[in-house]
Design an enzyme around this catalytic site. Structure first.
Site, mmCIF file in Angstrom:
data_model
loop_
_atom_site.group_PDB
_atom_site.id
_atom_site.type_symbol
_atom_site.label_atom_id
_atom_site.label_comp_id
_atom_site.label_asym_id
_atom_site.label_seq_id
_atom_site.Cartn_x
_atom_site.Cartn_y
_atom_site.Cartn_z
ATOM 1 N N ASP A 247 1.020 -3.090 4.794
ATOM 2 C CA ASP A 247 0.544 -1.999 5.635
ATOM 3 C C ASP A 247 -0.924 -1.689 5.331
ATOM 4 O OD1 ASP A 247 1.185 -1.149 3.066
ATOM 5 O OD2 ASP A 247 2.304 0.625 3.702
ATOM 6 N N ASP B 88 -5.621 -0.716 -0.588
ATOM 7 C CA ASP B 88 -6.463 0.389 -1.050
ATOM 8 C C ASP B 88 -7.321 -0.146 -2.199
ATOM 9 O OD1 ASP B 88 -6.915 2.907 -2.761
ATOM 10 O OD2 ASP B 88 -6.051 3.779 -0.966
ATOM 11 N N LYS C 124 -9.026 -0.444 3.006
ATOM 12 C CA LYS C 124 -10.087 0.520 2.682
ATOM 13 C C LYS C 124 -11.103 -0.199 1.800
ATOM 14 C CE LYS C 124 -6.854 4.442 2.398
ATOM 15 N NZ LYS C 124 -6.257 5.429 1.474
ATOM 16 N N PHE D 34 -6.835 9.467 2.814
ATOM 17 C CA PHE D 34 -5.409 9.164 2.756
ATOM 18 C C PHE D 34 -4.840 9.210 4.170
ATOM 19 C CE2 PHE D 34 -0.904 9.781 1.940
ATOM 20 C CZ PHE D 34 -0.699 8.802 0.990
ATOM 21 N N VAL D 35 -4.204 8.119 4.559
ATOM 22 C CA VAL D 35 -3.682 8.037 5.926
ATOM 23 C C VAL D 35 -2.159 7.904 5.933
ATOM 24 C CG1 VAL D 35 -5.791 7.096 6.935
ATOM 25 C CG2 VAL D 35 -4.061 5.529 6.023
ATOM 26 N N ASP E 191 3.488 6.628 4.407
ATOM 27 C CA ASP E 191 4.096 7.939 4.196
ATOM 28 C C ASP E 191 3.272 8.833 3.286
ATOM 29 O OD1 ASP E 191 4.604 6.322 1.800
ATOM 30 O OD2 ASP E 191 5.816 8.033 1.155
ATOM 31 N N ARG F 262 6.257 8.375 8.209
ATOM 32 C CA ARG F 262 6.325 6.924 8.431
ATOM 33 C C ARG F 262 6.558 6.576 9.893
ATOM 34 N NH1 ARG F 262 6.581 4.115 3.552
ATOM 35 N NH2 ARG F 262 7.800 5.068 1.896
HETATM 36 P P1 XMP Z 1 -3.409 -0.518 -3.862
HETATM 37 O O1 XMP Z 1 -4.309 0.575 -4.353
HETATM 38 O O2 XMP Z 1 -2.697 -1.193 -4.981
HETATM 39 O O3 XMP Z 1 -2.319 0.286 -3.024
HETATM 40 O O4 XMP Z 1 -4.136 -1.465 -2.939
HETATM 41 C C1 XMP Z 1 -1.517 -0.303 -2.070
HETATM 42 C C2 XMP Z 1 -0.345 0.596 -1.767
HETATM 43 O O5 XMP Z 1 -0.705 1.974 -1.915
HETATM 44 C C3 XMP Z 1 -0.191 2.758 -0.891
HETATM 45 N N1 XMP Z 1 -1.322 3.425 -0.198
HETATM 46 C C4 XMP Z 1 -1.210 4.352 0.745
HETATM 47 N N2 XMP Z 1 -0.127 4.902 1.307
HETATM 48 N N3 XMP Z 1 -1.536 6.211 2.687
HETATM 49 C C5 XMP Z 1 -0.292 5.834 2.275
HETATM 50 O O6 XMP Z 1 0.681 6.347 2.810
HETATM 51 C C6 XMP Z 1 -2.677 5.703 2.168
HETATM 52 O O7 XMP Z 1 -3.774 6.073 2.584
HETATM 53 C C7 XMP Z 1 -2.500 4.722 1.140
HETATM 54 N N4 XMP Z 1 -3.371 4.002 0.415
HETATM 55 C C8 XMP Z 1 -2.625 3.222 -0.394
HETATM 56 C C9 XMP Z 1 0.601 1.833 -0.015
HETATM 57 O O8 XMP Z 1 1.958 1.952 -0.362
HETATM 58 C C10 XMP Z 1 0.105 0.446 -0.338
HETATM 59 O O9 XMP Z 1 1.113 -0.528 -0.221
HETATM 60 MG MG MG Z 2 3.706 4.827 -0.024
#
Ligand code: XMP
Ligand code: MG
Length: 186
Positions: free
Chosen positions: A105, A108, A136, A157-158, A164, A170
């Site tokens: 999805d 980050d 991002k 944060f989205v 979620d 979701r």
């Molecule tokens: P990293 O930092 O390891 O994170 O790339 C990946 C996972 O973090 C969650 N994630 C988010 N979930 N809104 C969300 O609901 C956000 O803005 C967000 N940023 C990161 C997500 O589960 C992803 O798989």
């Molecule tokens: Mg999550």
């Protein structure tokens, strides 16, 4: 559910359902072109956020899209990356010698995906590529090679389209920035 059903929980809609659909079709055409010889890749979705993108991408693809799922711990109910990755549910499929396409999805910090890619490679997959609906770029902490990206977005944060906050939002059709008052005091 639509953005209008959520009152003032959302600061703004970032990517609409229609925009997601258009971009997904473009990504599917790229994926089909890249895997046009041999066996189609195994799609590996990362639970739970990737459920929507997997459902839409798999149906858009014009090859038999075999799907499997992994669950890894990342955020819990918080909005900050822990960097700690733990397998909560592993694949049911043997991937040695296979082409694997991870379906995500959002990327980050990149920590989860960097770890996952390496983990799947270590099982002898022939290739491991990543497809993500959102990324991002300014939040990146590690370099991850991502083959297919839907949209690059700011660091807010989205929620929505599988994403979620504390298991809510979701099923919002669009991707939206969550209003800060929703998680203030966390
Ligand atoms: P990293 O930092 O390891 O994170 O790339 C990946 C996972 O973090 C969650 N994630 C988010 N979930 N809104 C969300 O609901 C956000 O803005 C967000 N940023 C990161 C997500 O589960 C992803 O798989
Ligand atoms: Mg999550």
């Amino acid at each position: 559910m639509d953005a209008k059903d959520l009152g003032d929980d959302l600061a703004k809609v970032l990517v609409t359902e229609a925009e997601l659909r258009v971009r997904l079709a473009e990504m599917a055409r790229e994926i089909e072109a890249d895997y046009d010889s041999g066996e189609p890749p195994l799609l590996v979705g990362v639970l739970r956020g990737a459920v929507m993108v997997m459902a839409d991408l798999a149906r858009e693809l014009r090859f038999h899209a075999e799907m499997d799922w992994m669950a890894v711990s990342s955020y819990g109910a918080s909005t900050k990356s822990s960097g700690v990755v733990r397998i909560l549910k592993d694949l049911d499929t043997e991937i040695a010698g296979r082409d694997v396409l991870i379906v995500e999805d959002i990327i980050d910090s990149g920590l989860t995906l960097a770890w996952l890619k390496e983990n799947l490679e270590s099982r002898g997959a022939r290739s491991v590529r990543i497809c993500t609906m959102l990324r991002k770029p300014e939040a990146a902490k590690v370099e991850v090679d991502v083959a297919y990206v839907g949209f690059d977005i700011p660091v807010d944060f989205v929620v929505g389209y599988g994403l979620d906050y504390a298991e809510r939002y979701r099923n919002l059709r669009d991707v939206a920035v969550l209003a800060t008052h929703v998680y203030a005091g966390e």
